[in-house]
Design a protein around this motif. Structure first.
Motif, PDB file in Angstrom:
ATOM      1  N   GLU A   1      24.389 -68.049-108.883  1.00  0.00           N
ATOM      2  CA  GLU A   1      24.872 -69.196-109.654  1.00  0.00           C
ATOM      3  C   GLU A   1      26.348 -69.452-109.368  1.00  0.00           C
ATOM      4  N   VAL A   2      26.685 -70.719-109.147  1.00  0.00           N
ATOM      5  CA  VAL A   2      28.072 -71.154-109.010  1.00  0.00           C
ATOM      6  C   VAL A   2      28.373 -72.129-110.137  1.00  0.00           C
ATOM      7  N   SER A   3      29.469 -71.886-110.843  1.00  0.00           N
ATOM      8  CA  SER A   3      29.874 -72.829-111.890  1.00  0.00           C
ATOM      9  C   SER A   3      31.327 -73.222-111.689  1.00  0.00           C
ATOM     10  N   ILE A   4      31.634 -74.484-111.998  1.00  0.00           N
ATOM     11  CA  ILE A   4      32.981 -75.032-111.917  1.00  0.00           C
ATOM     12  C   ILE A   4      33.319 -75.628-113.274  1.00  0.00           C
ATOM     13  N   GLY A   5      34.377 -75.126-113.882  1.00  0.00           N
ATOM     14  CA  GLY A   5      34.752 -75.615-115.206  1.00  0.00           C
ATOM     15  C   GLY A   5      33.691 -75.372-116.249  1.00  0.00           C
ATOM     16  N   GLY A   6      32.945 -74.258-116.102  1.00  0.00           N
ATOM     17  CA  GLY A   6      31.915 -73.922-117.074  1.00  0.00           C
ATOM     18  C   GLY A   6      30.594 -74.620-116.856  1.00  0.00           C
ATOM     19  N   ARG A   7      30.504 -75.478-115.833  1.00  0.00           N
ATOM     20  CA  ARG A   7      29.270 -76.224-115.558  1.00  0.00           C
ATOM     21  C   ARG A   7      28.604 -75.679-114.305  1.00  0.00           C
ATOM     22  N   VAL A   8      27.333 -75.282-114.401  1.00  0.00           N
ATOM     23  CA  VAL A   8      26.591 -74.793-113.243  1.00  0.00           C
ATOM     24  C   VAL A   8      26.367 -75.956-112.277  1.00  0.00           C
ATOM     25  N   VAL A   9      26.762 -75.745-111.002  1.00  0.00           N
ATOM     26  CA  VAL A   9      26.728 -76.841-110.030  1.00  0.00           C
ATOM     27  C   VAL A   9      25.748 -76.590-108.894  1.00  0.00           C
ATOM     28  N   ASN A  10      24.889 -75.593-109.023  1.00  0.00           N
ATOM     29  CA  ASN A  10      23.970 -75.252-107.931  1.00  0.00           C
ATOM     30  C   ASN A  10      23.250 -76.453-107.353  1.00  0.00           C
ATOM     31  N   ASP A  11      22.794 -77.346-108.207  1.00  0.00           N
ATOM     32  CA  ASP A  11      21.964 -78.463-107.758  1.00  0.00           C
ATOM     33  C   ASP A  11      22.718 -79.790-107.707  1.00  0.00           C
ATOM     34  N   LEU A  12      24.038 -79.742-107.901  1.00  0.00           N
ATOM     35  CA  LEU A  12      24.822 -80.979-107.861  1.00  0.00           C
ATOM     36  C   LEU A  12      25.288 -81.258-106.430  1.00  0.00           C
ATOM     37  N   PRO A  13      25.243 -82.521-105.984  1.00  0.00           N
ATOM     38  CA  PRO A  13      25.790 -82.858-104.670  1.00  0.00           C
ATOM     39  C   PRO A  13      27.315 -82.735-104.690  1.00  0.00           C
ATOM     40  N   PRO A  14      27.935 -82.620-103.522  1.00  0.00           N
ATOM     41  CA  PRO A  14      29.395 -82.436-103.468  1.00  0.00           C
ATOM     42  C   PRO A  14      30.185 -83.492-104.239  1.00  0.00           C
ATOM     43  N   ARG A  15      29.757 -84.743-104.185  1.00  0.00           N
ATOM     44  CA  ARG A  15      30.536 -85.819-104.817  1.00  0.00           C
ATOM     45  C   ARG A  15      30.571 -85.701-106.343  1.00  0.00           C
ATOM     46  N   GLU A  16      29.643 -84.940-106.921  1.00  0.00           N
ATOM     47  CA  GLU A  16      29.610 -84.796-108.371  1.00  0.00           C
ATOM     48  C   GLU A  16      30.266 -83.500-108.855  1.00  0.00           C
ATOM     49  N   ARG A  17      30.876 -82.749-107.958  1.00  0.00           N
ATOM     50  CA  ARG A  17      31.505 -81.476-108.341  1.00  0.00           C
ATOM     51  C   ARG A  17      33.004 -81.621-108.603  1.00  0.00           C
ATOM     52  N   ASN A  18      33.558 -82.784-108.359  1.00  0.00           N
ATOM     53  CA  ASN A  18      34.993 -83.061-108.516  1.00  0.00           C
ATOM     54  C   ASN A  18      35.840 -82.026-107.777  1.00  0.00           C
ATOM     55  N   ILE A  19      35.481 -81.864-106.501  1.00  0.00           N
ATOM     56  CA  ILE A  19      36.263 -80.998-105.616  1.00  0.00           C
ATOM     57  C   ILE A  19      36.738 -81.844-104.435  1.00  0.00           C
ATOM     58  N   SER A  20      37.815 -81.394-103.788  1.00  0.00           N
ATOM     59  CA  SER A  20      38.254 -82.004-102.533  1.00  0.00           C
ATOM     60  C   SER A  20      38.385 -80.906-101.501  1.00  0.00           C
ATOM     61  N   MET A  21      37.969 -81.210-100.274  1.00  0.00           N
ATOM     62  CA  MET A  21      37.963 -80.196 -99.227  1.00  0.00           C
ATOM     63  C   MET A  21      38.821 -80.639 -98.056  1.00  0.00           C
ATOM     64  N   VAL A  22      39.634 -79.731 -97.548  1.00  0.00           N
ATOM     65  CA  VAL A  22      40.467 -79.988 -96.377  1.00  0.00           C
ATOM     66  C   VAL A  22      39.954 -79.105 -95.253  1.00  0.00           C
ATOM     67  N   PHE A  23      39.609 -79.750 -94.117  1.00  0.00           N
ATOM     68  CA  PHE A  23      39.006 -79.020 -93.000  1.00  0.00           C
ATOM     69  C   PHE A  23      40.044 -78.716 -91.927  1.00  0.00           C
ATOM     70  N   GLN A  24      39.683 -77.852 -90.991  1.00  0.00           N
ATOM     71  CA  GLN A  24      40.614 -77.479 -89.936  1.00  0.00           C
ATOM     72  C   GLN A  24      40.795 -78.583 -88.910  1.00  0.00           C
ATOM     73  N   ASN A  25      39.851 -79.517 -88.803  1.00  0.00           N
ATOM     74  CA  ASN A  25      39.956 -80.557 -87.780  1.00  0.00           C
ATOM     75  C   ASN A  25      40.485 -81.888 -88.329  1.00  0.00           C
ATOM     76  N   TYR A  26      41.062 -81.863 -89.535  1.00  0.00           N
ATOM     77  CA  TYR A  26      41.711 -83.007 -90.193  1.00  0.00           C
ATOM     78  C   TYR A  26      40.720 -84.079 -90.645  1.00  0.00           C
ATOM     79  N   ALA A  27      39.757 -84.445 -89.773  1.00  0.00           N
ATOM     80  CA  ALA A  27      38.727 -85.443 -90.119  1.00  0.00           C
ATOM     81  C   ALA A  27      39.332 -86.766 -90.589  1.00  0.00           C
ATOM     82  N   LEU A  28      40.364 -87.234 -89.884  1.00  0.00           N
ATOM     83  CA  LEU A  28      40.978 -88.529 -90.200  1.00  0.00           C
ATOM     84  C   LEU A  28      40.268 -89.633 -89.419  1.00  0.00           C
TER      85      LEU A  28
END
Length: 363
Positions: free
Chosen positions: A59-86
């Motif tokens: 189980e993974v939870s963010i802010g007390g909410r289990v996010v196992n089945d949530l898509p990335p856009r609904e997790r309120n996270i931002s990701m920075v990759f090594q290839n910049y992706a601009l």
């Protein structure tokens, strides 16, 4: 409050298990670095937190909410990759605001968020340039700015500095540290570089073969490694490690005997096979160390190689058939083949059980 919690998280690819039941609690606003050799499962763990990899079990939870089945856009996270992706056809301003434009946010909100991110990262004079006109460090700052504009609960960084040269990596480490101080958000950062981990982290999570070896502050992992893997991975240069045998009140390192450090006295048995560890900082020529007193012993060693580093010089010698490194502070020239007497700080040494690799006397 945005805590991140991993409870018995497992990742399988067919019959192969890449992550083995990880448990980890990350506090709100904490900067946690996942570090380890290639293939240890750190990036896979980050991608499961992001929702880019499915969780096989646990189980993974963010802010007390289990996010196992949530898509990335609904997790309120931002990701920075090594290839910049601009986006190469967009200006810096357009790249920064793209996610908000797609989300159909009001124009004034987009302008305000983009200007705020540009101010935090010093991008104001670059706003009309396209990625091709930017340096590697500038592109990485734009990538970070694109993450900032969304005001996420958690920032995820996946080896963001691996494409930069050594000087730029050093500069960007400072930028990322400043970013954390300004936005005060939870950051989870993945790297294979232990220097990055030591300089950036509030806490380090050191992984190997899909398992967590040790969690703690940089100083805890440096001074209190739980096993020989942690001792060898954390610290530059790596800890000297020599095979030895307990003989009475000393440890035999071939033809050289060193007294048993007081930290493990009474915890070793005669004839026990051990690994004796010490860092270069704690093996210094007489008159060229931080301290000359305390629990020390002296070793006469022949230096066969030197590495001058300005205010200090690394000295390479052989002890018990293995190459070891010591350190000379306030250095003078040392010729290859010169014999020196070294102080070894016993109270800073480590003893590991040779059979298990686990530390003795340091818990």
């Amino acid at each position: 409050m945005t805590e991140v919690s991993l409870r018995n998280v497992i990742k399988r690819y067919g019959t192969q298990q890449a992550v083995h039941g990880i448990d980890l609690e990350i506090e709100n606003g904490e900067f946690v670095v996942l570090v380890g050799p290639s293939g240890c499962g750190k990036s896979t763990t980050l991608r499961m937190i992001a929702g880019l990899e499915a969780i096989s079990d646990g189980e993974v939870s963010i802010g007390g909410r289990v996010v196992n089945d949530l898509p990335p856009r609904e997790r309120n996270i931002s990701m920075v990759f090594q290839n910049y992706a601009l986006y190469p056809h967009m200006t810096v301003r357009e790249n920064l605001g793209f996610s908000l434009t797609i989300a159909k946010r009001p124009e004034d909100e987009i302008v305000r968020a983009v200007d705020e991110a540009a101010g935090i990262l010093g991008l104001d004079e670059l706003m009309d340039r396209k990625p091709a006109a930017l340096s590697g460090g500038q592109r990485q700052r734009v990538a970070m700015g694109r993450a900032i504009v969304r005001h996420p609960d958690v920032f995820l960084f996946d080896e963001p500095l691996s494409n930069l040269d050594a000087k730029l990596r050093s500069q960007m480490r400072v930028e990322i540290k400043k970013l954390h101080q300004k936005v005060d958000s939870t950051i989870i950062y993945v790297t294979h570089d232990q220097v990055e981990a030591m300089t950036l982290a509030d806490r380090i999570v050191l992984m190997r073969d899909g398992r967590i070896e040790q969690v703690g502050t940089p100083l805890q992992l440096f001074e209190q490694p739980v096993n020989i893997f942690v001792a060898g991975f954390i610290g530059s240069p790596p800890m000297n490690q020599l095979a030895g045998t307990v003989e009475g009140d000393a440890i035999s390192l071939g033809e050289v005997y060193v007294p048993i450090p007081s930290s493990v006295r009474g915890q070793l048995s005669n004839g026990q096979k051990v690994i004796f560890g010490f860092r270069a900082d704690n093996l210094t020529p007489v008159g060229h160390g931080l301290r000359e007193k305390g629990e020390t012993t002296q070793l006469d060693l022949r230096v066969h190689l030197t590495e001058p580093l300005g205010t200090e010089t690394l000295l390479f010698a052989t002890l018990a058939g293995a190459e070891i490194q010591g350190k000379m502070l306030n250095p003078r020239p040392v010729a290859p083949g010169e014999d020196l007497t070294f102080n070894l700080m016993l109270d800073r040494c480590h003893v590991f059980d040779a059979a298990t690799g686990n530390a003795i006397g340091r818990t």
